[in-house]
Design an enzyme around this catalytic site. Structure first.
Site, PDB file in Angstrom:
ATOM      1  N   LYS A 183       9.378  -7.338  14.362  1.00  0.00           N
ATOM      2  CA  LYS A 183       8.668  -8.442  15.018  1.00  0.00           C
ATOM      3  C   LYS A 183       8.425  -9.657  14.121  1.00  0.00           C
ATOM      4  CE  LYS A 183       8.540  -6.482  18.871  1.00  0.00           C
ATOM      5  NZ  LYS A 183       9.639  -6.973  19.705  1.00  0.00           N
TER       6      LYS A 183
ATOM      7  N   HIS B  58      22.623  -5.238  21.475  1.00  0.00           N
ATOM      8  CA  HIS B  58      22.179  -3.838  21.498  1.00  0.00           C
ATOM      9  C   HIS B  58      21.319  -3.602  22.741  1.00  0.00           C
ATOM     10  CE1 HIS B  58      22.782  -2.296  17.122  1.00  0.00           C
ATOM     11  NE2 HIS B  58      23.773  -3.108  17.503  1.00  0.00           N
TER      12      HIS B  58
ATOM     13  N   TYR C 259       9.687  -3.661  22.590  1.00  0.00           N
ATOM     14  CA  TYR C 259      10.738  -3.787  21.564  1.00  0.00           C
ATOM     15  C   TYR C 259      11.630  -5.005  21.852  1.00  0.00           C
ATOM     16  CZ  TYR C 259      14.125  -2.342  18.018  1.00  0.00           C
ATOM     17  OH  TYR C 259      14.925  -2.299  16.890  1.00  0.00           O
TER      18      TYR C 259
ATOM     19  N   TYR D 248      15.852   5.176  14.331  1.00  0.00           N
ATOM     20  CA  TYR D 248      14.543   5.280  13.680  1.00  0.00           C
ATOM     21  C   TYR D 248      14.227   6.762  13.498  1.00  0.00           C
ATOM     22  CZ  TYR D 248      13.622   0.362  14.839  1.00  0.00           C
ATOM     23  OH  TYR D 248      13.678  -1.015  14.927  1.00  0.00           O
TER      24      TYR D 248
ATOM     25  N   PRO E  13       7.493  -4.132   9.177  1.00  0.00           N
ATOM     26  CA  PRO E  13       8.797  -4.416   9.800  1.00  0.00           C
ATOM     27  C   PRO E  13       9.279  -3.362  10.791  1.00  0.00           C
ATOM     28  CG  PRO E  13       9.066  -3.870   7.487  1.00  0.00           C
ATOM     29  CD  PRO E  13       7.604  -3.976   7.733  1.00  0.00           C
TER      30      PRO E  13
HETATM   31  P1  FAS Z   1       9.195 -16.993   5.018  1.00  0.00           P
HETATM   32  O1  FAS Z   1       8.353 -16.277   4.005  1.00  0.00           O
HETATM   33  O2  FAS Z   1      10.523 -16.445   5.384  1.00  0.00           O
HETATM   34  O3  FAS Z   1       9.474 -18.504   4.513  1.00  0.00           O
HETATM   35  C1  FAS Z   1       8.439 -19.249   3.901  1.00  0.00           C
HETATM   36  C2  FAS Z   1       9.105 -20.262   2.984  1.00  0.00           C
HETATM   37  O4  FAS Z   1       8.078 -21.090   2.401  1.00  0.00           O
HETATM   38  C3  FAS Z   1       9.851 -19.595   1.822  1.00  0.00           C
HETATM   39  O5  FAS Z   1      11.147 -20.123   1.712  1.00  0.00           O
HETATM   40  C4  FAS Z   1       8.983 -19.934   0.608  1.00  0.00           C
HETATM   41  O6  FAS Z   1       9.753 -20.088  -0.572  1.00  0.00           O
HETATM   42  C5  FAS Z   1       8.355 -21.252   1.026  1.00  0.00           C
HETATM   43  N1  FAS Z   1       7.091 -21.541   0.332  1.00  0.00           N
HETATM   44  C6  FAS Z   1       6.132 -20.677  -0.024  1.00  0.00           C
HETATM   45  N2  FAS Z   1       5.124 -21.335  -0.657  1.00  0.00           N
HETATM   46  C7  FAS Z   1       5.486 -22.658  -0.693  1.00  0.00           C
HETATM   47  C8  FAS Z   1       4.881 -23.833  -1.216  1.00  0.00           C
HETATM   48  N3  FAS Z   1       3.697 -23.782  -1.839  1.00  0.00           N
HETATM   49  N4  FAS Z   1       5.523 -25.018  -1.073  1.00  0.00           N
HETATM   50  C9  FAS Z   1       6.721 -25.072  -0.421  1.00  0.00           C
HETATM   51  N5  FAS Z   1       7.358 -23.990   0.087  1.00  0.00           N
HETATM   52  C10 FAS Z   1       6.738 -22.793  -0.054  1.00  0.00           C
HETATM   53  N6  FAS Z   1      10.875  -8.981   9.502  1.00  0.00           N
HETATM   54  C11 FAS Z   1      11.578  -8.258  10.412  1.00  0.00           C
HETATM   55  O7  FAS Z   1      11.492  -8.554  11.613  1.00  0.00           O
HETATM   56  N7  FAS Z   1      12.382  -7.196   9.995  1.00  0.00           N
HETATM   57  C12 FAS Z   1      12.513  -6.876   8.666  1.00  0.00           C
HETATM   58  O8  FAS Z   1      13.227  -5.936   8.316  1.00  0.00           O
HETATM   59  C13 FAS Z   1      11.822  -7.613   7.702  1.00  0.00           C
HETATM   60  N8  FAS Z   1      11.962  -7.342   6.366  1.00  0.00           N
HETATM   61  C14 FAS Z   1      11.247  -8.087   5.450  1.00  0.00           C
HETATM   62  C15 FAS Z   1      11.349  -7.843   4.054  1.00  0.00           C
HETATM   63  C16 FAS Z   1      10.618  -8.592   3.122  1.00  0.00           C
HETATM   64  C17 FAS Z   1      10.736  -8.311   1.631  1.00  0.00           C
HETATM   65  C18 FAS Z   1       9.740  -9.602   3.569  1.00  0.00           C
HETATM   66  C19 FAS Z   1       8.907 -10.405   2.585  1.00  0.00           C
HETATM   67  C20 FAS Z   1       9.632  -9.857   4.939  1.00  0.00           C
HETATM   68  C21 FAS Z   1      10.388  -9.110   5.884  1.00  0.00           C
HETATM   69  N9  FAS Z   1      10.319  -9.371   7.250  1.00  0.00           N
HETATM   70  C22 FAS Z   1      11.005  -8.662   8.173  1.00  0.00           C
HETATM   71  C23 FAS Z   1       9.503 -10.415   7.745  1.00  0.00           C
HETATM   72  C24 FAS Z   1      10.270 -11.693   7.564  1.00  0.00           C
HETATM   73  O9  FAS Z   1      11.511 -11.616   8.215  1.00  0.00           O
HETATM   74  C25 FAS Z   1       9.382 -12.804   8.049  1.00  0.00           C
HETATM   75  O10 FAS Z   1       8.786 -12.480   9.286  1.00  0.00           O
HETATM   76  C26 FAS Z   1      10.090 -14.117   8.163  1.00  0.00           C
HETATM   77  O11 FAS Z   1      10.718 -14.401   6.946  1.00  0.00           O
HETATM   78  C27 FAS Z   1       9.037 -15.155   8.531  1.00  0.00           C
HETATM   79  O12 FAS Z   1       9.593 -16.390   8.344  1.00  0.00           O
HETATM   80  P2  FAS Z   1       8.693 -17.592   7.788  1.00  0.00           P
HETATM   81  O13 FAS Z   1       7.410 -17.616   8.539  1.00  0.00           O
HETATM   82  O14 FAS Z   1       9.585 -18.770   7.772  1.00  0.00           O
HETATM   83  O15 FAS Z   1       8.267 -17.168   6.299  1.00  0.00           O
HETATM   84  C1  PHB Z   2      16.864  -4.548   9.712  1.00  0.00           C
HETATM   85  O1  PHB Z   2      18.035  -4.408  10.130  1.00  0.00           O
HETATM   86  O2  PHB Z   2      16.588  -5.110   8.632  1.00  0.00           O
HETATM   87  C2  PHB Z   2      15.733  -4.012  10.560  1.00  0.00           C
HETATM   88  C3  PHB Z   2      15.992  -3.609  11.859  1.00  0.00           C
HETATM   89  C4  PHB Z   2      14.951  -3.114  12.637  1.00  0.00           C
HETATM   90  C5  PHB Z   2      13.681  -3.029  12.089  1.00  0.00           C
HETATM   91  C6  PHB Z   2      13.429  -3.451  10.780  1.00  0.00           C
HETATM   92  C7  PHB Z   2      14.459  -3.950  10.010  1.00  0.00           C
HETATM   93  O3  PHB Z   2      12.674  -2.522  12.850  1.00  0.00           O
END
Ligand code: FAS
Ligand code: PHB
Length: 409
Positions: A297, A72, A383, A201, A293
């Site tokens: 980032k 993109h 971005y 957006y 989100p």
């Molecule tokens: P994660 O939370 O992905 O992974 C952590 C891992 O540790 C999990 O698998 C968990 O089960 C495990 N864990 C936790 N406690 C533990 C313990 N005590 N023992 C062992 N393991 C344990 N980011 C974007 O850029 N765009 C988005 O649209 C977006 N949407 C999101 C929606 C939701 C609902 C959430 C919660 C986050 C979203 N994010 C988004 C942010 C997300 O993408 C995170 O930045 C990303 O998952 C970060 O990755 P990790 O740091 O690996 O953490």
């Molecule tokens: C997504 O595709 O999940 C998405 C893309 C851009 C954003 C947030 C989420 O800023």
């Protein structure tokens, strides 16, 4: 049992770190609370910065991403019933982002780890950390009802916002910075063609909306909703109807709806825990910071954290400790810039309750943004992702703290 680095968490941060360390000959184990299937079932991020893609390439996990990821070179903003394109590629000096779901990324990393024959213990819910303020930390847990004790050189806390690693640090040793937002995102995934070739957006009087995608046949949409809502409050019909209300007329007419294959509510928060190193415990990803989100980032910060952490650990095993000494400050300088951009874009695009003055400021800032080459260029460079500092960058401490604490090397 002994390893060099015990990684807690099998999300993107933990798995990417594991592959980067493995490529450098550093032995590691990954410990995950949930099942492999549960982790692989999560629907989250969708936009990857070039730095994230290059980190995955360095880890040898970029083949499918390069085949299936969607390049993109621009994003669209909609407000006042009109759309405006921001040319990321031209304004950032030739950079772009890749649209590729975090779910797929995690699957690629999981499969790569299994193919590498590296140890991963899933469904271990009782991990505890020990002696990370010494040079002989340990991780304890039970596997199949039997106690397991891992002796290691370092513990990498990649266990997300609700993990055990940051919670194992004495509260007095942590500085927490946090901002909660009075709304959340209701997300919907559907096997329908995306609205457009680029992300849209939306700032509308009814609230924020985002039209994204996972492929040319799978769409991802979000609408701002009250924090008191739950998925049960949002039938497919209500979601599609509300999304259509928030779109400009041309977009609304083109929207192709269909049955949802996933719906979820995500709260929005800004959060940073400082520092990110406590002796032989190092935090990375959501374990240390959360962004709303809006700026896409969260996943990308997790990737840049573990890229810098793997560089610091490789240097340590080659006999130099400056990388570890500067790890926290080097990460935090980039994290805070992403926190600022994510907070700014969230503040610009969402509807805040009872804030008519703020609504007029948003409109003025949006008009300035789309009307100014300088403002669009600033948006574009944030971005697509700010550059990583080189490992030997002299940058001072990122936080207000006076230097970093004494840590065992
Ligand atoms: P994660 O939370 O992905 O992974 C952590 C891992 O540790 C999990 O698998 C968990 O089960 C495990 N864990 C936790 N406690 C533990 C313990 N005590 N023992 C062992 N393991 C344990 N980011 C974007 O850029 N765009 C988005 O649209 C977006 N949407 C999101 C929606 C939701 C609902 C959430 C919660 C986050 C979203 N994010 C988004 C942010 C997300 O993408 C995170 O930045 C990303 O998952 C970060 O990755 P990790 O740091 O690996 O953490
Ligand atoms: C997504 O595709 O999940 C998405 C893309 C851009 C954003 C947030 C989420 O800023």
């Amino acid at each position: 049992m002994r390893t060099q680095v015990a990684i807690v968490g099998a999300g993107p941060a933990g798995l990417l770190l594991g592959q980067l360390l493995h490529r450098s000959g550093i032995d590691n184990i990954v410990l995950e609370r949930r099942s492999r299937e549960h982790v692989l079932g999560r629907i989250r991020a969708g936009v990857l910065e070039e730095i994230t893609v290059s980190a995955l390439a360095e880890a040898g996990v970029d083949a499918r991403l390069r085949r299936e990821g969607l390049r993109h070179e621009g994003v669209q903003l909609s407000f006042g019933g009109e759309r405006h394109r921001i040319d990321l590629h031209r304004l950032s000096g030739g950079r772009h982002v890749l649209v590729y779901g975090q779910t797929e990324l995690t699957r690629d990393l999981t499969e790569a780890r299994a193919a590498s024959g590296l140890a991963t213990d899933y469904e271990v819910p009782d991990v505890t950390l020990h002696a990370f303020d010494t040079t002989h930390p340990q991780v304890h847990y039970t596997r199949g009802g039997r106690p397991v004790r891992i002796e290691c050189d370092f513990i990498a806390g990649c266990d997300g916002f609700h993990g055990v690693c940051r919670a194992s640090v004495a509260p007095a040793a942590l500085r927490i910075y946090e901002r909660a937002y009075p709304f959340g995102w209701m997300g919907l995934l559907a096997d329908t063609p995306p609205l457009d070739d680029e992300l849209l957006y939306v700032n509308s009087p009814r609230g924020f909306a985002l039209c994204s995608m996972r492929s040319r046949t799978r769409s991802r949409y979000y609408v701002q909703c009250p924090l008191t809502d739950s998925v049960r409050d949002w039938s497919d019909e209500r979601f599609w109807g509300e999304l259509r209300e928030r779109l400009d007329p041309g977009s609304a007419a083109r929207l192709i709806t269909g049955p949802s294959i996933e719906k979820s509510l995500a709260p929005l928060r800004s959060f940073v825990a400082e520092p990110m190193r406590f002796g032989r415990l190092l935090l990375a990803g959501d374990a240390a910071h959360i962004v709303p989100p809006t700026g896409a980032k969260g996943l990308n910060l997790a990737a840049s954290d573990v890229l810098m952490l793997s560089q610091a650990l490789e240097e340590h095993y080659r006999g130099r400790s400056s990388g570890l000494a500067h790890y926290s400050d080097r990460c935090l300088r980039r994290i805070w810039k992403a926190e600022r951009f994510s907070w700014w874009l969230t503040s610009l695009l969402h509807r805040f309750p009872d804030d008519e003055f703020g609504g007029r400021l948003q409109h003025a800032e949006l008009e300035y943004l789309v009307g100014s080459e300088a403002a669009r260029a600033a948006f574009a460079e944030n971005y697509v992702g700010l550059a990583l500092e080189p490992p030997d960058h002299p940058g001072g401490p990122a936080s207000g703290a006076a230097g970093s604490r004494h840590d065992p090397q």
